[in-house]
Design an enzyme around this catalytic site. Structure first.
Site, short mmCIF file in Angstrom:
data_model
loop_
_atom_site.label_atom_id
_atom_site.label_comp_id
_atom_site.label_asym_id
_atom_site.label_seq_id
_atom_site.Cartn_x
_atom_site.Cartn_y
_atom_site.Cartn_z
N LYS A 58 0.85 -1.32 -0.23
CA LYS A 58 0.02 0.02 0.08
C LYS A 58 0.97 1.28 0.04
O LYS A 58 1.70 1.38 0.80
CB LYS A 58 -0.85 -0.12 1.17
CG LYS A 58 -2.01 -0.81 1.21
CD LYS A 58 -2.71 -0.72 2.29
CE LYS A 58 -3.99 0.38 2.59
NZ LYS A 58 -5.00 0.13 3.58
O1 G3P Z 1 -8.42 0.80 4.89
C1 G3P Z 1 -8.48 1.97 5.30
C2 G3P Z 1 -9.67 2.17 6.32
O2 G3P Z 1 -8.94 1.31 7.46
C3 G3P Z 1 -9.75 3.52 7.19
O3 G3P Z 1 -10.82 3.49 8.02
O4 G3P Z 1 -12.53 3.89 9.54
O5 G3P Z 1 -10.21 4.84 9.76
O6 G3P Z 1 -11.52 5.83 7.93
P1 G3P Z 1 -11.37 4.55 8.72
#
Ligand code: G3P
Length: 213
Positions: free
Chosen positions: A83
């Protein structure tokens, strides 16, 4: 649309991979930081539990550092996808790693314009963050729809991974909008399983069976 699990928790990865519904795992620095142990060792352990791609993120911010870390991560396991954040340095790192056969996921994507750049750089996946777009009052699912439209001409094999998924509705809407994959936190996978009518139906079957003469 395939389902990946968005976590570095081995307990959750074991639990949900055992159901046979998880086709890969994504991690990020925030998720890895919640776990104890060496980064590469965690990735290796995840690889021993899932058969699918394991996404691991670089921490460098310059393209040479990203390429170096990306090659190190790719050497940890053949199913690692590196990534890389959506920056100018990140694009350069993706376009350097792609011809070397390293699979990449361009992360922190928030627009179709960014996704087009990532695809042209040679990213295997692009990860639009649905929930974080919603958080600032815009429509995260509309970003997925736009990306699906601009990548639909068949020029690229880049797959859309809906990330920052916060609810079962996000998962369904991402599929309808054209995502190839949704990476879903364990909590949301758990929310997708039950339905009141499934529970009521099962109870009625069991009650009726007990009345059998
Ligand atoms: O894959 C990226 C994701 O984990 C981000 O999620 O909920 O932190 O915006 P969030």
């Amino acid at each position: 649309m395939k389902l990946f699990l968005d976590t570095a928790s081995l307990e959750d990865i074991r639990k949900y991979c055992a159901l046979g519904v998880i086709k890969g795992v994504t991690t990020n620095p925030t998720l890895i930081a919640r776990e104890n142990g060496d980064f590469h060792a965690i990735i290796r352990e995840i690889a021993s539990v899932t058969d699918g791609p394991i996404n691991a993120e670089v921490l460098a911010e310059d393209w040479e550092g990203m390429v170096r870390e990306g090659e190190e991560l790719a050497a940890v396991h053949p199913r690692v996808v590196v990534k890389i954040p959506m920056t100018a340095e990140g694009l350069r790192a993706v376009s350097t790693l792609a011809p070397r056969g390293v699979k990449t996921n361009m992360t922190l994507v928030f627009s179709a314009a960014q996704a087009l750049l990532a695809a042209n750089a040679g990213a295997s996946y692009v990860a639009p963050f649905v929930g974080r777009v919603d958080d600032i009052g815009y429509d995260g699912i509309a970003v997925i729809r736009d990306i699906a439209a601009v990548l639909s001409d068949g020029d690229f094999e880049t797959q859309i991974v809906a990330a920052s998924v916060r609810s079962p509705l996000h998962v369904v809407e991402a599929a309808k909008a054209g995502a190839h994959i949704a990476t879903v936190p364990p909590k949301v996978i758990a929310q997708m399983i039950p339905h009141p009518l499934t529970e009521a139906g099962l109870k009625r079957f069991m009650d009726d069976w007990k009345k059998r003469v």
